[in-house]
Design a protein around this motif. Structure first.
Motif, PDB file in Angstrom:
ATOM      1  N   LEU A  42      10.357   6.593   0.327  1.00  0.00           N
ATOM      2  CA  LEU A  42       8.883   5.849   0.335  1.00  0.00           C
ATOM      3  C   LEU A  42       8.864   5.290  -0.876  1.00  0.00           C
ATOM      4  CD1 LEU A  42       6.936   9.168   1.438  1.00  0.00           C
ATOM      5  CD2 LEU A  42       6.995   6.820   2.589  1.00  0.00           C
ATOM      6  N   SER A  43       9.393   5.576  -2.328  1.00  0.00           N
ATOM      7  CA  SER A  43       9.370   4.779  -3.243  1.00  0.00           C
ATOM      8  C   SER A  43       9.983   3.676  -3.264  1.00  0.00           C
ATOM      9  CB  SER A  43      10.032   5.613  -4.379  1.00  0.00           C
ATOM     10  OG  SER A  43      10.073   4.982  -5.768  1.00  0.00           O
ATOM     11  N   GLY A  44      11.056   3.591  -2.381  1.00  0.00           N
ATOM     12  CA  GLY A  44      11.685   2.208  -2.373  1.00  0.00           C
ATOM     13  C   GLY A  44      10.869   1.362  -1.265  1.00  0.00           C
ATOM     14  N   LEU A  45      10.226   1.903  -0.387  1.00  0.00           N
ATOM     15  CA  LEU A  45       9.439   1.070   0.558  1.00  0.00           C
ATOM     16  C   LEU A  45       8.143   0.622  -0.187  1.00  0.00           C
ATOM     17  CD1 LEU A  45       9.698   3.417   3.645  1.00  0.00           C
ATOM     18  CD2 LEU A  45      10.606   1.129   3.548  1.00  0.00           C
ATOM     19  N   MET A  46       7.829   1.522  -1.037  1.00  0.00           N
ATOM     20  CA  MET A  46       6.624   0.788  -1.768  1.00  0.00           C
ATOM     21  C   MET A  46       6.926  -0.462  -2.650  1.00  0.00           C
ATOM     22  SD  MET A  46       5.056   4.459  -2.618  1.00  0.00           S
ATOM     23  CE  MET A  46       4.236   4.062  -4.251  1.00  0.00           C
ATOM     24  N   GLU A  47       8.212  -0.504  -3.271  1.00  0.00           N
ATOM     25  CA  GLU A  47       8.681  -1.503  -4.278  1.00  0.00           C
ATOM     26  C   GLU A  47       9.084  -2.685  -3.452  1.00  0.00           C
ATOM     27  OE1 GLU A  47       7.926  -1.429  -7.270  1.00  0.00           O
ATOM     28  OE2 GLU A  47       6.657   0.468  -6.667  1.00  0.00           O
ATOM     29  N   MET A  48       9.336  -2.665  -2.166  1.00  0.00           N
ATOM     30  CA  MET A  48       9.648  -3.945  -1.467  1.00  0.00           C
ATOM     31  C   MET A  48       8.450  -4.851  -1.412  1.00  0.00           C
ATOM     32  SD  MET A  48      11.388  -2.546   2.196  1.00  0.00           S
ATOM     33  CE  MET A  48       9.723  -2.459   3.214  1.00  0.00           C
ATOM     34  N   PRO A  49       8.889  -6.345  -1.733  1.00  0.00           N
ATOM     35  CA  PRO A  49       8.140  -7.617  -1.780  1.00  0.00           C
ATOM     36  C   PRO A  49       7.112  -7.255  -0.726  1.00  0.00           C
ATOM     37  CG  PRO A  49      10.405  -8.264  -2.367  1.00  0.00           C
ATOM     38  CD  PRO A  49      10.449  -6.896  -1.791  1.00  0.00           C
ATOM     39  N   ARG A  50       7.586  -7.104   0.586  1.00  0.00           N
ATOM     40  CA  ARG A  50       6.540  -7.085   1.662  1.00  0.00           C
ATOM     41  C   ARG A  50       5.571  -5.950   1.507  1.00  0.00           C
ATOM     42  NH1 ARG A  50      10.329  -5.986   6.711  1.00  0.00           N
ATOM     43  NH2 ARG A  50      12.241  -5.421   5.382  1.00  0.00           N
ATOM     44  N   SER A  51       5.438  -4.951   0.504  1.00  0.00           N
ATOM     45  CA  SER A  51       4.524  -3.873   0.136  1.00  0.00           C
ATOM     46  C   SER A  51       3.454  -4.463  -0.519  1.00  0.00           C
ATOM     47  CB  SER A  51       5.302  -2.554  -0.081  1.00  0.00           C
ATOM     48  OG  SER A  51       5.906  -2.264   0.838  1.00  0.00           O
ATOM     49  N   ALA A  53       0.484  -7.341  -1.660  1.00  0.00           N
ATOM     50  CA  ALA A  53      -0.408  -8.490  -1.480  1.00  0.00           C
ATOM     51  C   ALA A  53      -0.034  -9.784  -2.574  1.00  0.00           C
ATOM     52  CB  ALA A  53      -1.787  -8.256  -1.568  1.00  0.00           C
ATOM     53  N   ASP A  54       0.053  -9.173  -3.881  1.00  0.00           N
ATOM     54  CA  ASP A  54       0.465 -10.042  -4.884  1.00  0.00           C
ATOM     55  C   ASP A  54       1.361  -9.272  -5.763  1.00  0.00           C
ATOM     56  OD1 ASP A  54      -1.030  -8.662  -6.791  1.00  0.00           O
ATOM     57  OD2 ASP A  54      -2.808  -9.537  -6.146  1.00  0.00           O
ATOM     58  N   SER A  55       1.699  -9.949  -6.970  1.00  0.00           N
ATOM     59  CA  SER A  55       2.769  -9.260  -7.855  1.00  0.00           C
ATOM     60  C   SER A  55       2.144  -7.640  -8.327  1.00  0.00           C
ATOM     61  CB  SER A  55       3.083 -10.349  -9.022  1.00  0.00           C
ATOM     62  OG  SER A  55       2.185 -10.256  -9.977  1.00  0.00           O
ATOM     63  N   HIS A  56       1.068  -7.368  -8.241  1.00  0.00           N
ATOM     64  CA  HIS A  56       0.399  -6.106  -8.909  1.00  0.00           C
ATOM     65  C   HIS A  56      -0.341  -5.315  -7.952  1.00  0.00           C
ATOM     66  CE1 HIS A  56       2.029  -7.650 -12.787  1.00  0.00           C
ATOM     67  NE2 HIS A  56       1.142  -8.627 -12.759  1.00  0.00           N
ATOM     68  N   THR A  57      -0.651  -5.860  -6.898  1.00  0.00           N
ATOM     69  CA  THR A  57      -1.322  -5.028  -6.034  1.00  0.00           C
ATOM     70  C   THR A  57      -0.789  -4.927  -4.428  1.00  0.00           C
ATOM     71  OG1 THR A  57      -3.323  -6.421  -6.749  1.00  0.00           O
ATOM     72  CG2 THR A  57      -3.771  -5.023  -4.852  1.00  0.00           C
ATOM     73  N   TYR A  58      -0.811  -3.477  -3.924  1.00  0.00           N
ATOM     74  CA  TYR A  58      -0.213  -3.310  -2.835  1.00  0.00           C
ATOM     75  C   TYR A  58      -1.116  -3.897  -1.568  1.00  0.00           C
ATOM     76  CZ  TYR A  58       2.796   0.478  -4.786  1.00  0.00           C
ATOM     77  OH  TYR A  58       3.711   1.296  -5.474  1.00  0.00           O
ATOM     78  N   ASN A  59      -0.429  -4.135  -0.565  1.00  0.00           N
ATOM     79  CA  ASN A  59      -1.371  -4.895   0.746  1.00  0.00           C
ATOM     80  C   ASN A  59      -1.257  -3.570   1.503  1.00  0.00           C
ATOM     81  OD1 ASN A  59       1.314  -4.151   1.919  1.00  0.00           O
ATOM     82  ND2 ASN A  59       1.978  -6.445   2.255  1.00  0.00           N
ATOM     83  N   LYS A  60      -1.718  -3.613   2.613  1.00  0.00           N
ATOM     84  CA  LYS A  60      -2.101  -2.481   3.639  1.00  0.00           C
ATOM     85  C   LYS A  60      -0.960  -1.568   3.827  1.00  0.00           C
ATOM     86  CE  LYS A  60      -6.277  -3.873   4.335  1.00  0.00           C
ATOM     87  NZ  LYS A  60      -7.403  -3.391   3.310  1.00  0.00           N
ATOM     88  N   ALA A  61       0.216  -2.377   4.082  1.00  0.00           N
ATOM     89  CA  ALA A  61       1.471  -1.392   4.209  1.00  0.00           C
ATOM     90  C   ALA A  61       2.024  -0.427   3.014  1.00  0.00           C
ATOM     91  CB  ALA A  61       2.646  -2.460   4.648  1.00  0.00           C
ATOM     92  N   GLY A  62       1.803  -1.149   1.644  1.00  0.00           N
ATOM     93  CA  GLY A  62       2.185  -0.878   0.521  1.00  0.00           C
ATOM     94  C   GLY A  62       1.208   0.553   0.144  1.00  0.00           C
ATOM     95  N   GLU A  63      -0.158   0.470   0.589  1.00  0.00           N
ATOM     96  CA  GLU A  63      -1.309   1.479   0.436  1.00  0.00           C
ATOM     97  C   GLU A  63      -0.874   2.725   1.353  1.00  0.00           C
ATOM     98  OE1 GLU A  63      -4.985  -0.284   0.997  1.00  0.00           O
ATOM     99  OE2 GLU A  63      -4.992  -1.601  -0.838  1.00  0.00           O
ATOM    100  N   ALA A  67       0.022   6.469   0.111  1.00  0.00           N
ATOM    101  CA  ALA A  67      -0.864   7.796   0.705  1.00  0.00           C
ATOM    102  C   ALA A  67       0.156   8.682   1.054  1.00  0.00           C
ATOM    103  CB  ALA A  67      -1.916   7.091   1.728  1.00  0.00           C
ATOM    104  N   ILE A  68       1.171   8.363   1.749  1.00  0.00           N
ATOM    105  CA  ILE A  68       2.181   9.138   2.518  1.00  0.00           C
ATOM    106  C   ILE A  68       2.858   9.686   1.403  1.00  0.00           C
ATOM    107  CG2 ILE A  68       4.179   9.270   3.663  1.00  0.00           C
ATOM    108  CD1 ILE A  68       2.906   6.974   5.533  1.00  0.00           C
ATOM    109  N   ALA A  69       3.302   8.881   0.310  1.00  0.00           N
ATOM    110  CA  ALA A  69       4.040   9.474  -0.883  1.00  0.00           C
ATOM    111  C   ALA A  69       3.399  10.406  -1.749  1.00  0.00           C
ATOM    112  CB  ALA A  69       4.375   8.228  -1.790  1.00  0.00           C
ATOM    113  N   ASP A  70       2.006  10.351  -1.813  1.00  0.00           N
ATOM    114  CA  ASP A  70       1.111  11.224  -2.722  1.00  0.00           C
ATOM    115  C   ASP A  70       1.132  12.550  -1.981  1.00  0.00           C
ATOM    116  OD1 ASP A  70       0.661   9.386  -4.642  1.00  0.00           O
ATOM    117  OD2 ASP A  70      -1.349   8.692  -3.563  1.00  0.00           O
ATOM    118  N   MET A  71       0.973  12.421  -0.480  1.00  0.00           N
ATOM    119  CA  MET A  71       0.844  13.897   0.304  1.00  0.00           C
ATOM    120  C   MET A  71       2.339  14.414   0.104  1.00  0.00           C
ATOM    121  SD  MET A  71       0.291  14.516   4.457  1.00  0.00           S
ATOM    122  CE  MET A  71       1.480  13.332   4.839  1.00  0.00           C
ATOM    123  N   VAL A  72       3.179  13.887   0.121  1.00  0.00           N
ATOM    124  CA  VAL A  72       4.552  14.467   0.116  1.00  0.00           C
ATOM    125  C   VAL A  72       4.827  14.946  -1.004  1.00  0.00           C
ATOM    126  CG1 VAL A  72       7.111  13.840   0.156  1.00  0.00           C
ATOM    127  CG2 VAL A  72       5.824  13.152   2.082  1.00  0.00           C
TER     128      VAL A  72
END
Length: 134
Positions: A42-51, A53-63, A67-72
């Motif tokens: 999940l950490s790797g998925l969160m750090e993919m460029p496609r996660s 919206a811009d260089s500092h903010t997650y898009n919907k996929a990153g969010e 959320a899943i990572a926090d639960m895990v």
């Protein structure tokens, strides 16, 4: 119980509601290791460029990944706490339990000195349990 994820998608469980007390030490260690791998994935998925919206903010996929990572991570803490609380019935369970505890302390994000001290303590217990140096 479900709560909405920040990405505005479907509601997701707040926890996995695992019955940890019903699991053997071996099963707990298996779940712990699986959650560790899942967390890293999940950490790797969160750090993919496609996660992003811009260089500092997650898009919907990153969010969603966040959320899943926090639960895990929350469940992962409960699993390791359950492992630590258990008294092994035999040397095989002791080995499984102590390995998971050492692995947890070594890979935890707290200061390295604390990790090494805790890992050292567990290694000392392993050696003592075997009656001397390995």
């Amino acid at each position: 119980m479900k709560q909405p994820i920040q990405s505005g998608g479907e509601a997701m469980p707040v926890s996995l509601n695992l019955n940890l007390s019903a699991m053997s030490i071996y099963e707990l260690v298996t779940v712990y290791r699986g959650m560790r791998h899942l967390s890293m994935t999940l950490s790797g998925l969160m750090e993919m460029p496609r996660s992003y919206a811009d260089s500092h903010t997650y898009n919907k996929a990153g969010e969603a990944f966040e959320a899943i990572a926090d639960m895990v991570e929350s469940e992962w803490s409960e699993v390791i706490d359950e492992i630590i609380s258990r008294t092994p019935a035999d040397s095989h369970e002791r080995h499984q339990r102590d390995f998971a505890i050492v692995d947890h302390y070594i890979n935890e994000t707290s200061p390295m000195e604390l990790n090494l001290a805790m890992a050292s303590e567990q290694i000392g217990r392993l050696i003592s349990a075997k009656g001397g140096a390995a």
